[in-house]
Design an enzyme around this catalytic site. Sequence first.
Site, PDB file in Angstrom:
ATOM      1  N   GLU A  60      -1.280  -3.022   4.734  1.00 20.57           N
ATOM      2  CA  GLU A  60       0.020  -3.634   5.044  1.00 20.57           C
ATOM      3  C   GLU A  60       0.176  -3.950   6.525  1.00 20.57           C
ATOM      4  OE1 GLU A  60       0.275  -1.888   1.107  1.00 20.57           O
ATOM      5  OE2 GLU A  60      -0.381  -1.039   3.034  1.00 20.57           O
ATOM      6  N   HIS A 129       7.340   4.106  -4.848  1.00 21.55           N
ATOM      7  CA  HIS A 129       7.460   2.913  -5.682  1.00 21.55           C
ATOM      8  C   HIS A 129       8.925   2.595  -6.008  1.00 21.55           C
ATOM      9  CE1 HIS A 129       3.330   4.265  -6.362  1.00 21.55           C
ATOM     10  NE2 HIS A 129       3.032   3.063  -6.799  1.00 21.55           N
TER      11      HIS A 129
END
Length: 321
Positions: A60, A129
């Site tokens: 990321e 998540h």
Amino acid sequence: MTVLTLSKAINEGLRKSLEADPKVLIMGEDVGKLGGVFRVTDGLQKDFGESRVVDTPLAESGIVGTAIGLALRGYRPVCEIQFDGFVFPAFDQIVSQLAKQRLRSLGHVTMPVVIRIPYGGGIGAVEHHSESPEALFAHTPGLRVVACSGPEDAYTMMQQSIACDDPVIFFEPKRRYWDKAGLAGALPLTSARTVTEGTDVTVLAYGPMVRTCAEAAVAAREDGRALEVIDLRSLSPLDIETVVASVHRTGRCVVVHEAPVTGGLGAEIAARVTEECFYHLEAPVLRVGGFSTPYPPSRLEEHFLPDLDRVLDAVDRTFAF
């Protein structure tokens, strides 16, 4: 009227931007051949090629760092963070570099980067998540932070974000990806939207909680109470004018979000409303949100996430003053 799911509305917004500007790129983990884990980018690599819709390594920080370099070269990259909790490896790039470039250059360098973050719970996943990190980014000057709530305006919000010369953090409520609705008329990216009109309580929400609050408004009618539900849409900057005008009419305000109440955006919004509407308020501004705990296992999600009953309980409490 065109009826789409939220995921398809975002897909169509991305497609429209790719067609309109050859400098628009999409990049992220599995966004190409797979079409993203939620299939939001499905079919885009097939139609626009691997140089426009780029499958990246699982990195990321590298994704956002590369996007900053591309923006410096005149491109308009759209980064997908696969899940909300995965954004933190890129946090330094976002808040220390991306958010600061325009000011550092005295406005000569723009940073037209969109970072898409599927966020929130309700899908039976665990921590990392199902996070709601919006307050961290709204606290960072130099970033625009927006959250769509459904298909109605996600199509235009995505295009407006890509066209913006400032970096935009674009939050997508993942448990609403399969909700269907017709596309609404386009509002400015920084404007709030009145979902239901009412005279008794202003209920402010964004992202996945907008639908919950709209359902609460329907239930409240049985008790003779008319809730004015406002979808904030833009979290930074905040459309405080629309909020203040509503609270002046109703005299009561409840702020709802999935994120934990402690230090959440509800605290900032409540403070702003109190400052601007002190002499119009009939009760304190109340907040409804998640608990101040790490995100729980899926079997406990329904107890952790704010629901219709918790919203209605806060509405009831505003009438106790």
